[in-house]
Design a protein around this motif. Structure first.
Motif, PDB file in Angstrom:
ATOM      1  N   PHE A  16      33.724  33.990  40.658  1.00 44.54           N
ATOM      2  CA  PHE A  16      34.297  34.186  39.154  1.00 44.54           C
ATOM      3  C   PHE A  16      35.308  35.363  38.805  1.00 44.54           C
ATOM      4  O   PHE A  16      36.304  35.273  38.003  1.00 44.54           O
ATOM      5  CB  PHE A  16      33.139  33.971  38.251  1.00 44.54           C
ATOM      6  N   ALA A  17      34.786  36.567  39.189  1.00 46.50           N
ATOM      7  CA  ALA A  17      35.469  37.837  38.993  1.00 46.50           C
ATOM      8  C   ALA A  17      36.855  37.740  39.686  1.00 46.50           C
ATOM      9  O   ALA A  17      37.619  38.296  38.942  1.00 46.50           O
ATOM     10  CB  ALA A  17      34.631  39.205  39.283  1.00 46.50           C
ATOM     11  N   PHE A  18      36.832  37.224  40.839  1.00 46.15           N
ATOM     12  CA  PHE A  18      38.161  37.177  41.469  1.00 46.15           C
ATOM     13  C   PHE A  18      39.143  35.997  40.640  1.00 46.15           C
ATOM     14  O   PHE A  18      40.229  36.368  40.372  1.00 46.15           O
ATOM     15  CB  PHE A  18      38.095  36.560  42.881  1.00 46.15           C
ATOM     16  N   VAL A  19      38.904  34.996  40.364  1.00 46.49           N
ATOM     17  CA  VAL A  19      39.571  33.905  39.790  1.00 46.49           C
ATOM     18  C   VAL A  19      39.663  34.386  38.316  1.00 46.49           C
ATOM     19  O   VAL A  19      41.046  34.347  38.151  1.00 46.49           O
ATOM     20  CB  VAL A  19      38.844  32.562  39.518  1.00 46.49           C
ATOM     21  N   PHE A  20      39.017  35.030  37.366  1.00 42.84           N
ATOM     22  CA  PHE A  20      39.318  35.436  36.062  1.00 42.84           C
ATOM     23  C   PHE A  20      40.130  36.791  36.286  1.00 42.84           C
ATOM     24  O   PHE A  20      40.903  37.003  35.395  1.00 42.84           O
ATOM     25  CB  PHE A  20      38.038  35.793  35.290  1.00 42.84           C
ATOM     26  N   GLY A  21      39.885  37.541  37.081  1.00 46.93           N
ATOM     27  CA  GLY A  21      40.628  38.858  37.272  1.00 46.93           C
ATOM     28  C   GLY A  21      41.928  38.414  37.802  1.00 46.93           C
ATOM     29  O   GLY A  21      43.004  39.281  37.212  1.00 46.93           O
ATOM     30  N   PHE A  22      42.322  37.533  38.567  1.00 50.31           N
ATOM     31  CA  PHE A  22      43.573  37.182  38.848  1.00 50.31           C
ATOM     32  C   PHE A  22      44.431  36.601  37.865  1.00 50.31           C
ATOM     33  O   PHE A  22      45.519  37.085  37.837  1.00 50.31           O
ATOM     34  CB  PHE A  22      43.589  36.248  40.186  1.00 50.31           C
ATOM     35  N   VAL A  23      43.742  35.856  37.179  1.00 47.87           N
ATOM     36  CA  VAL A  23      44.497  35.351  35.899  1.00 47.87           C
ATOM     37  C   VAL A  23      44.715  36.275  34.958  1.00 47.87           C
ATOM     38  O   VAL A  23      45.944  36.090  34.390  1.00 47.87           O
ATOM     39  CB  VAL A  23      43.497  34.127  35.291  1.00 47.87           C
ATOM     40  N   ALA A  24      43.977  36.963  34.869  1.00 43.31           N
ATOM     41  CA  ALA A  24      44.119  38.340  33.804  1.00 43.31           C
ATOM     42  C   ALA A  24      45.327  39.157  34.328  1.00 43.31           C
ATOM     43  O   ALA A  24      46.194  39.391  33.568  1.00 43.31           O
ATOM     44  CB  ALA A  24      42.971  39.195  33.496  1.00 43.31           C
ATOM     45  N   ALA A  38      34.667  36.604  33.236  1.00 42.96           N
ATOM     46  CA  ALA A  38      33.915  35.874  33.997  1.00 42.96           C
ATOM     47  C   ALA A  38      32.336  35.876  33.805  1.00 42.96           C
ATOM     48  O   ALA A  38      31.626  35.257  33.905  1.00 42.96           O
ATOM     49  CB  ALA A  38      34.230  36.390  35.627  1.00 42.96           C
ATOM     50  N   GLY A  39      31.704  37.249  33.149  1.00 42.06           N
ATOM     51  CA  GLY A  39      30.666  37.241  32.957  1.00 42.06           C
ATOM     52  C   GLY A  39      30.049  36.305  31.898  1.00 42.06           C
ATOM     53  O   GLY A  39      28.961  35.803  31.914  1.00 42.06           O
ATOM     54  N   ILE A  40      30.851  36.106  30.800  1.00 44.07           N
ATOM     55  CA  ILE A  40      30.849  35.538  29.761  1.00 44.07           C
ATOM     56  C   ILE A  40      30.423  34.054  30.240  1.00 44.07           C
ATOM     57  O   ILE A  40      29.501  33.036  29.814  1.00 44.07           O
ATOM     58  CB  ILE A  40      31.795  35.394  28.658  1.00 44.07           C
ATOM     59  N   ALA A  41      31.371  33.488  31.235  1.00 41.86           N
ATOM     60  CA  ALA A  41      31.373  32.253  31.596  1.00 41.86           C
ATOM     61  C   ALA A  41      30.175  31.926  32.584  1.00 41.86           C
ATOM     62  O   ALA A  41      29.758  30.701  32.495  1.00 41.86           O
ATOM     63  CB  ALA A  41      32.587  31.782  32.794  1.00 41.86           C
ATOM     64  N   ILE A  42      29.471  32.767  33.188  1.00 45.31           N
ATOM     65  CA  ILE A  42      28.296  32.522  33.908  1.00 45.31           C
ATOM     66  C   ILE A  42      26.971  33.206  33.174  1.00 45.31           C
ATOM     67  O   ILE A  42      26.076  32.986  33.669  1.00 45.31           O
ATOM     68  CB  ILE A  42      28.411  33.113  35.419  1.00 45.31           C
TER      69      ILE A  42
END
Length: 408
Positions: A16-24, A38-42
């Protein structure tokens, strides 16, 4: 299949950190904003997979250890001593100013004195991990201004360690749950013991560690084994930090930092820092994921004015106080801007203080939610604060060179 919460937390947290970090990053925002989302999402406040908060917290502690150990390896004893004249009085006055702001707002909301004190203290201390990420992104860790900002936050951490000792002892007087009688009677003994342990730890690190650690790394390096060298560095980083927390009551951030400072005396410190970089990046991301998991996004809808007030204290009030303090200590305006931008967020010690405040029935649970909201928003906005400071600094270069007037 066997239960694997640790594996699940690491795998899903990093994914999740990779996906959200890449989008950011694609949206021209810092990756750490994506890690927080990502932390909020999980987290437990959103649907879908819910990570284990306890495991996430422990993984985040490893991230703090590695990050602080790494910065310590770029920070010599002389660097730390050189900034004491500004970092010590500056941090103490800034903590007092920010705490007073928090207490004033808490009084306006009708909270007790104890709640206001915990609330103000939580808003007064910045996150060393966030600062390190910001300085590293700007290649400013080893600059004079960067060293001053790091030294300032080290002083803040020491003050918070003392606050964590004093709060339980004075909880009843502040309107909370009474501490055990023995603890209340021996409060000054506890304070003296804590200060003594911290002093003993620092002395051992500087007097003994500076001889043993470099010698040990040199012996391992001569063996020719790259794996053993990396393992030795990781063992020193985590082992010394864990031992300092258990034996001396030092926070993991301070323990790791001083272990890194000691290792900096070795000629192999650069290689050691490079070997740990990948671990620092991975567990640093998990730190921000763990912070995001603590945040209930519904507080933004329930109490938007209160959240914005907390954010204003952190980003505007505390930063402005730091700016004026640094200028009053006769440092250049460019340095004051760097320090004020560094302090425009809160982090790990704020979470510990808020948890302790709720446990002692000093701080209402709503106060902890507001602190977490302020932490998340201030961490998200901190890159913008640094960007604004970097834009202002060139325009004020002439003024900075003339401040203070007697500096020529």
């Amino acid at each position: 299949m066997h239960e694997t919460p640790l594996i699940a937390m690491i795998a899903i947290g990093l994914a999740f950190a990779f996906v959200f970090g890449f989008v950011a990053l694609k949206l021209c925002m810092p990756p750490l904003v994506g890690y927080l989302l990502a932390g909020i999402a999980i987290g437990p406040y959103t649907p879908g997979f819910v990570g284990e908060p306890e495991i996430a917290s422990q993984l985040a502690e490893i991230g703090v250890m590695l990050l602080m150990f790494g910065v310590g390896m770029h920070f010599s004893v002389n660097d730390l001593w050189a900034v004491k004249a500004v970092a010590v009085p500056g941090a103490l006055v800034q903590i007092a100013a920010a705490t007073a702001l928090g207490m004033a707002v808490a009084w306006y909301w009708g909270w007790s004195l104890g709640a206001g004190l915990v609330f103000g203290l939580a808003l007064s201390v910045a996150s060393t991990v966030v600062l390190l990420r910001a300085l590293d992104a700007r290649k400013s860790v080893e600059t004079p201004d960067g060293r001053l900002a790091i030294g300032w936050l080290i002083v803040e951490d020491l003050v918070m360690v003392l606050a964590l000792v004093l709060l339980p002892a004075f909880a009843q007087q502040l309107g909370g749950v009474a501490a055990p009688v023995a603890a209340a009677q021996n409060v000054w003994w506890s304070v003296g013991l804590t200060l003594g342990k911290v002093t003993l730890f620092v002395a051992l690190m500087l007097l003994v560690g500076t001889r043993i650690f470099p010698w040990l790394l040199a012996r391992v390096e001569r063996s020719g084994s790259r794996e053993l060298f990396t393992l030795a560095v990781a063992a020193l980083a985590l082992g010394v930090t864990y031992g300092s927390a258990k034996l001396f009551g030092v926070s993991v951030a301070l323990g790791a930092f001083f272990a890194g400072v000691v290792l900096n005396e070795s000629a192999l410190s650069r290689r050691a820092a490079a070997d740990l970089q990948s671990l620092q990046d991975a567990f640093g991301a998990l730190f921000f994921v763990a912070v995001g998991m603590l945040f209930d996004p519904h507080v933004l809808l329930r109490q938007p004015a209160a959240v914005l007030t907390v954010l204003a204290i952190i980003v505007v009030g505390k930063s402005l106080a730091a700016l004026l303090i640094v200028l009053a200590l006769r440092k250049p305006l460019s340095t004051a801007l760097m320090v004020s931008a560094s302090l425009a967020q809160i982090g790990e010690f704020s979470f510990i203080l808020s948890d302790l405040g709720v446990e002692l029935q000093l701080l209402p649970p709503a106060g902890r939610s507001l602190i977490l909201g302020g932490a998340l928003l201030s961490i998200t906005l901190n890159p913008l604060v640094f960007f604004a400071a970097s834009c202002i600094r060139p325009r004020t270069s002439n003024l900075a060179n003339r401040w203070p007037p007697s500096a020529k």
